[in-house]
Design a protein around this motif. Sequence first.
Motif, PDB file in Angstrom:
ATOM      1  N   PHE A   1       0.987  -1.212   0.264  1.00 33.93           N
ATOM      2  CA  PHE A   1      -0.266   0.103   0.190  1.00 33.93           C
ATOM      3  C   PHE A   1       1.058   1.641   0.024  1.00 33.93           C
ATOM      4  CE2 PHE A   1      -3.038  -2.869   1.746  1.00 33.93           C
ATOM      5  CZ  PHE A   1      -3.608  -3.288   1.105  1.00 33.93           C
ATOM      6  N   GLU A   2       0.382   2.170  -0.871  1.00 34.44           N
ATOM      7  CA  GLU A   2       1.141   3.683  -0.624  1.00 34.44           C
ATOM      8  C   GLU A   2       0.210   4.095   0.449  1.00 34.44           C
ATOM      9  OE1 GLU A   2       3.572   5.354  -3.426  1.00 34.44           O
ATOM     10  OE2 GLU A   2       1.714   6.287  -4.450  1.00 34.44           O
ATOM     11  N   GLU A   3       0.886   5.576   0.768  1.00 33.37           N
ATOM     12  CA  GLU A   3       0.135   6.638   1.760  1.00 33.37           C
ATOM     13  C   GLU A   3       0.034   7.397   0.403  1.00 33.37           C
ATOM     14  OE1 GLU A   3      -0.211   9.351   5.500  1.00 33.37           O
ATOM     15  OE2 GLU A   3       2.153   7.851   5.282  1.00 33.37           O
ATOM     16  N   GLN A   4      -1.342   8.247   0.268  1.00 33.60           N
ATOM     17  CA  GLN A   4      -1.791   9.052   0.338  1.00 33.60           C
ATOM     18  C   GLN A   4      -3.200  10.426   0.153  1.00 33.60           C
ATOM     19  OE1 GLN A   4      -2.587   8.699  -4.469  1.00 33.60           O
ATOM     20  NE2 GLN A   4      -1.459   6.998  -4.377  1.00 33.60           N
ATOM     21  N   ASN A   5      -2.653  11.380   0.947  1.00 34.09           N
ATOM     22  CA  ASN A   5      -3.469  12.543   1.802  1.00 34.09           C
ATOM     23  C   ASN A   5      -3.921  11.817   2.841  1.00 34.09           C
ATOM     24  OD1 ASN A   5      -2.972  14.306  -0.275  1.00 34.09           O
ATOM     25  ND2 ASN A   5      -4.862  13.193  -1.868  1.00 34.09           N
ATOM     26  N   GLY A   6      -3.088  10.578   4.072  1.00 36.54           N
ATOM     27  CA  GLY A   6      -3.450   9.891   4.371  1.00 36.54           C
ATOM     28  C   GLY A   6      -4.612   8.149   4.850  1.00 36.54           C
ATOM     29  N   LEU A   7      -4.445   8.772   3.972  1.00 38.66           N
ATOM     30  CA  LEU A   7      -5.133   7.338   3.579  1.00 38.66           C
ATOM     31  C   LEU A   7      -4.277   5.819   2.889  1.00 38.66           C
ATOM     32  CD1 LEU A   7      -8.884   7.896   2.554  1.00 38.66           C
ATOM     33  CD2 LEU A   7      -8.072   7.248   4.942  1.00 38.66           C
ATOM     34  N   TYR A   8      -4.190   5.152   3.258  1.00 39.11           N
ATOM     35  CA  TYR A   8      -2.990   3.609   2.396  1.00 39.11           C
ATOM     36  C   TYR A   8      -4.396   3.848   1.081  1.00 39.11           C
ATOM     37  CZ  TYR A   8      -0.027   4.758   6.188  1.00 39.11           C
ATOM     38  OH  TYR A   8       0.779   5.334   7.005  1.00 39.11           O
ATOM     39  N   ILE A   9      -3.372   3.721  -0.020  1.00 36.79           N
ATOM     40  CA  ILE A   9      -4.058   2.902  -1.304  1.00 36.79           C
ATOM     41  C   ILE A   9      -3.439   1.907  -1.795  1.00 36.79           C
ATOM     42  CG2 ILE A   9      -4.584   3.723  -3.023  1.00 36.79           C
ATOM     43  CD1 ILE A   9      -6.060   5.032  -1.012  1.00 36.79           C
ATOM     44  N   LEU A  10      -3.855   0.809  -2.618  1.00 41.61           N
ATOM     45  CA  LEU A  10      -3.299  -0.152  -2.952  1.00 41.61           C
ATOM     46  C   LEU A  10      -2.422  -0.263  -4.004  1.00 41.61           C
ATOM     47  CD1 LEU A  10      -2.904  -3.603  -2.851  1.00 41.61           C
ATOM     48  CD2 LEU A  10      -4.940  -3.825  -4.316  1.00 41.61           C
TER      49      LEU A  10
END
Length: 430
Positions: free
Chosen positions: A318-327
């Motif tokens: 997962f990669e963090e983007q704007n405080g959320l972790y995205i697959l």
Amino acid sequence: MKSRLHLSIYCFLISCFSIQAQDFINIKGQVVDQETKEPLAFATINLAGRSRGAVSNFLGEFNFNISNSSENDTLIISMLGYKTYKLAINRIPNPSNLTITMLEDIVMLNELVVSDKELTAKEIVEKVIENIPNNYPTRPYLLNGFTRAHKMECDQYVSLYEANFDLYGRGYNSKSKVGYPEKIYLNEMRASNKVDQYMVQPLESNRNPFVALGHINDVLLKSFSLNISRNTYHLENYTTLNDRLVYVIITGKDHGPMRPNNRMYIDVDTYALIKVDYEIDTPEGEDWNPALYKGSTIGLTKDSLSFKVKRVAKSVQFEEQNGLYILKYTNWFMSGIIFNSESKEDLCDWGAQFEMMFSNVILDNVERPSKKRLLKPKGRTDPKVIPYNETFWKNYDLITEFPLNEQIEAGLSKEIDLETQFRERAKKGE
């Protein structure tokens, strides 16, 4: 990552292939451990301030292209457990022949002051589950993805499938049907003709790369590593990712004759599960066939041929983007040996790999794609075939950055070139 099989015959998503176009700088090389010199798989290689880049394969290899205008940018290599490596592009003498040595960054348990240090490994995992609504999208989301799946038997590539698709999900706190919690909408695809090899049962029954996606995401399904009732947990140590502290937890459970090697990487502050590496290898002197192991005869294929599974591996990142972790990246890999079930003679290797990379996430005002592009799950059968859009694939940026490995292309093009095969498969509608 060690294996008794000759992994060099398997070619992965990010692999070695030289681009002659003058508009690009080819960045190619290998990531290795500074002390052991062993290759490092799943290291992230990109440019400073940009999300797109490459992920090293099981041999530590990576290969991607950047625009000539990026020559003043900085190359950044990051990997859990290692200090971040930075290098200016214009200071690289030969960017197409890099060896990146990474220095391990393991923090011992007794060297840290952590607020929740007294938590057990199981309690940490429970906090991962508790904090899923805080760390992952809970509302509908849309991801654009690229997949490449290929299979090999007896040093011969037997199939290739590539697709650009949209992944629509309802959110990580919603109740979804296990197996297909997200919907796939196919944009473009292309596939090679099928080579008439043995096509052992694992290759025949795992035709659809999107099926692997439906079973691989531990966080979405709260399964595999997050199945608290079936797993045991041990806090191995701490490491870092981009200067942030991360728990390293070993997960284990009984797999019959197989012995799992499963590691979870959890952010200390947010309790977000940011990576899972899962691998099982057959112990020395043992064979494992998941079909025959359960008392079935489904392993028998043609004549007296059967198969052994020697290795299964997966990785989810997962990669963090704007405080959320995205697959960001998934990988599912299987390999084994074809053998004669009567004489017990080993004939040759087989292998299958399904990889997916995701980008361009939409989290606000998400619109579900057209139903015309919906890929209805059909178990393990081949995914839907649509017309071959040669112009799209010629200009597709991910194909430019991650060109097809020359071994795969040469192996599948012995009689008919791949472009012709793509057109033929599309016309047949197989």
